[in-house]
Enzyme design. Sequence first.
Site, PDB file in Angstrom:
ATOM      1  N   ARG A  95       0.806  -1.141   0.013  1.00 28.58           N
ATOM      2  CA  ARG A  95      -0.001   0.096  -0.112  1.00 28.58           C
ATOM      3  C   ARG A  95       0.928   1.132  -0.236  1.00 28.58           C
ATOM      4  NH1 ARG A  95      -3.825  -3.739   2.124  1.00 28.58           N
ATOM      5  NH2 ARG A  95      -5.655  -3.687   0.581  1.00 28.58           N
ATOM      6  N   ASP A 139     -10.343  -0.810  -6.783  1.00 25.47           N
ATOM      7  CA  ASP A 139     -10.802   0.508  -6.931  1.00 25.47           C
ATOM      8  C   ASP A 139      -9.567   1.467  -6.588  1.00 25.47           C
ATOM      9  OD1 ASP A 139     -13.109  -0.168  -7.680  1.00 25.47           O
ATOM     10  OD2 ASP A 139     -14.297   0.274  -6.126  1.00 25.47           O
ATOM     11  N   SER A 158      -6.529   1.200  -6.305  1.00 24.92           N
ATOM     12  CA  SER A 158      -5.381   1.088  -7.248  1.00 24.92           C
ATOM     13  C   SER A 158      -5.680   1.856  -8.555  1.00 24.92           C
ATOM     14  CB  SER A 158      -4.815  -0.275  -7.512  1.00 24.92           C
ATOM     15  OG  SER A 158      -4.647  -1.086  -6.353  1.00 24.92           O
ATOM     16  N   THR A 179      -9.058  -8.623  -7.036  1.00 27.80           N
ATOM     17  CA  THR A 179      -9.403  -8.473  -5.620  1.00 27.80           C
ATOM     18  C   THR A 179     -10.409 -10.034  -5.487  1.00 27.80           C
ATOM     19  OG1 THR A 179     -10.803  -7.367  -4.025  1.00 27.80           O
ATOM     20  CG2 THR A 179     -11.339  -7.063  -6.128  1.00 27.80           C
ATOM     21  N   ASP A 237     -12.702 -10.026  -3.222  1.00 32.58           N
ATOM     22  CA  ASP A 237     -13.859  -9.257  -2.513  1.00 32.58           C
ATOM     23  C   ASP A 237     -15.115  -9.146  -3.620  1.00 32.58           C
ATOM     24  OD1 ASP A 237     -12.296  -9.039  -0.321  1.00 32.58           O
ATOM     25  OD2 ASP A 237     -12.026  -7.115  -0.506  1.00 32.58           O
ATOM     26  N   ASP A 287     -15.616  -6.519  -5.106  1.00 34.80           N
ATOM     27  CA  ASP A 287     -16.603  -5.516  -4.818  1.00 34.80           C
ATOM     28  C   ASP A 287     -16.045  -4.219  -5.841  1.00 34.80           C
ATOM     29  OD1 ASP A 287     -13.966  -5.142  -4.177  1.00 34.80           O
ATOM     30  OD2 ASP A 287     -14.292  -4.201  -2.129  1.00 34.80           O
ATOM     31  N   ARG A 339     -14.236  -7.410   3.037  1.00 33.14           N
ATOM     32  CA  ARG A 339     -14.140  -5.904   3.462  1.00 33.14           C
ATOM     33  C   ARG A 339     -15.763  -5.544   3.702  1.00 33.14           C
ATOM     34  NH1 ARG A 339      -9.969  -2.504   0.055  1.00 33.14           N
ATOM     35  NH2 ARG A 339     -11.023  -3.502  -1.643  1.00 33.14           N
ATOM     36  N   ARG A 350      -6.721 -15.410   0.701  1.00 35.42           N
ATOM     37  CA  ARG A 350      -6.095 -14.619  -0.154  1.00 35.42           C
ATOM     38  C   ARG A 350      -4.922 -15.670  -0.975  1.00 35.42           C
ATOM     39  NH1 ARG A 350      -6.967  -9.629  -0.365  1.00 35.42           N
ATOM     40  NH2 ARG A 350      -7.573  -8.406   1.306  1.00 35.42           N
TER      41      ARG A 350
HETATM   42  P1  ADP Z   1      -7.522  -1.854  -3.837  1.00 35.10           P
HETATM   43  O1  ADP Z   1      -6.774  -1.265  -4.930  1.00 35.10           O
HETATM   44  O2  ADP Z   1      -7.576  -3.218  -3.482  1.00 35.10           O
HETATM   45  O3  ADP Z   1      -8.683  -1.095  -3.718  1.00 35.10           O
HETATM   46  P2  ADP Z   1      -6.227   0.148  -1.762  1.00 35.10           P
HETATM   47  O4  ADP Z   1      -7.495   0.915  -1.631  1.00 35.10           O
HETATM   48  O5  ADP Z   1      -5.365  -0.198  -0.863  1.00 35.10           O
HETATM   49  O6  ADP Z   1      -6.582  -1.371  -2.452  1.00 35.10           O
HETATM   50  O7  ADP Z   1      -5.345   0.840  -2.914  1.00 35.10           O
HETATM   51  C1  ADP Z   1      -4.117   0.325  -3.349  1.00 35.10           C
HETATM   52  C2  ADP Z   1      -3.168   1.676  -3.511  1.00 35.10           C
HETATM   53  O8  ADP Z   1      -3.656   2.378  -4.556  1.00 35.10           O
HETATM   54  C3  ADP Z   1      -2.981   2.524  -2.181  1.00 35.10           C
HETATM   55  O9  ADP Z   1      -2.017   2.253  -1.562  1.00 35.10           O
HETATM   56  C4  ADP Z   1      -2.578   3.957  -3.162  1.00 35.10           C
HETATM   57  O10 ADP Z   1      -1.149   3.752  -3.516  1.00 35.10           O
HETATM   58  C5  ADP Z   1      -3.401   3.772  -4.176  1.00 35.10           C
HETATM   59  N1  ADP Z   1      -4.684   4.793  -4.128  1.00 35.10           N
HETATM   60  C6  ADP Z   1      -5.720   4.427  -3.480  1.00 35.10           C
HETATM   61  N2  ADP Z   1      -6.715   5.394  -3.355  1.00 35.10           N
HETATM   62  C7  ADP Z   1      -6.151   6.261  -3.991  1.00 35.10           C
HETATM   63  C8  ADP Z   1      -6.517   7.561  -4.512  1.00 35.10           C
HETATM   64  N3  ADP Z   1      -7.852   8.153  -3.874  1.00 35.10           N
HETATM   65  N4  ADP Z   1      -5.756   8.282  -5.323  1.00 35.10           N
HETATM   66  C9  ADP Z   1      -4.429   7.798  -5.692  1.00 35.10           C
HETATM   67  N5  ADP Z   1      -4.067   6.616  -5.454  1.00 35.10           N
HETATM   68  C10 ADP Z   1      -4.915   5.875  -4.620  1.00 35.10           C
END
Ligand code: ADP
Length: 322
Positions: free
Chosen positions: A76, A107, A109, A129, A131, A133, A175, A257
């Site tokens: 992250r 989302d 990412s 993912t 999930d 979602d 989640r 996972r």
């Molecule tokens: P996922 O991609 O599974 O939803 P995360 O929500 O942890 O997982 O997001 C993964 C990475 O994407 C974050 O650690 C960050 O680097 C980037 N990221 C998340 N939200 C944003 C955002 N609003 N704007 C830019 N980068 C984001």
Amino acid sequence: MDNKVNVIGVLTSGGDAPGMNAAIRAVVRTALKEGIKVKGIRRGFLGLLEEDIYDMEYKSVSDIINRGGTILHTARCPEFVKPEVVEKAAQVCKKHGIEGLVVIGGDGSFRGAADLAKHGINTVGVPGTIDLDIACTDYTIGFDTAVNTAIQTVDKVRDTSTSHERCSIIEVMGRHAGFIALWCGIANGAEDILIPERYDYDEQHIIDKINRRRETGKKHYIIINAEGIGDSHAMAERIEKATGMETRATIIGHAQRGGSPTARDRVYAAAMGAKAVDLLRKGASNRVVAHVKGEFVDYDIAEALAMTKDINQYMYDLSKRL
Ligand code: ADP
């Protein structure tokens, strides 16, 4: 070869999911076959900022299609929400000649990918993912394996639950979403499935049901909790106190996972990874690959992120009828 990009990068970001390796493999092999060079970026956006980047060859992705996790690792990177950090990441891409980027994740990412696209890096997201979602797609890489891992655990807990005439609360991942819980609940024949999208937090209703079932001679009672419901151990204590029936909570956790991906996860990951490369070859940017009504399609990332998704009501009703 009429490619709009000559060098692409690939990274995995956010939570890992079984099948991500199959997606990486598809990206690398389809790109190389079209004469596009591929750079592997380790540890998601964090690794991009730290220039943890290497050239990927055909053999870099040998023997990974059957492996859970992600050979590129994931991390992250909370600071990626800052515009200056995204700008730095775009500069790193340019320094390494990366014109297009495949972002495998959820989302969050995709938000990062959309921000990078504004700085001239062509980005395409691939939904990875467990999930399920992500609103724009019927399928996300890892969901099928996660559900299959979870149902095997629930089967085992059910055996011991029957022996001891116990109530078992089994918490699955997801989640804020209840997709894994709903599928497990149906596949395992659970007495109750608690998902954030539908649960009204009426615990007395569950307690009354347990008491009624015990009167009819039922030897066990299985409740599948989505993780978004809350503290399963505390719920177990309350239910035991109210019913007098021994009640235990099992949290399956990170096992969901990992593990070798199912055929479905491997095949969808392969198709989605290849489609991401096809989009980049055509010069597309700020897109996300999706699977909708049996077809592999793509959406603008902003459009995809604005969509909403609910539990399938027919499936939910089905879980109540069985
Ligand atoms: P996922 O991609 O599974 O939803 P995360 O929500 O942890 O997982 O997001 C993964 C990475 O994407 C974050 O650690 C960050 O680097 C980037 N990221 C998340 N939200 C944003 C955002 N609003 N704007 C830019 N980068 C984001």
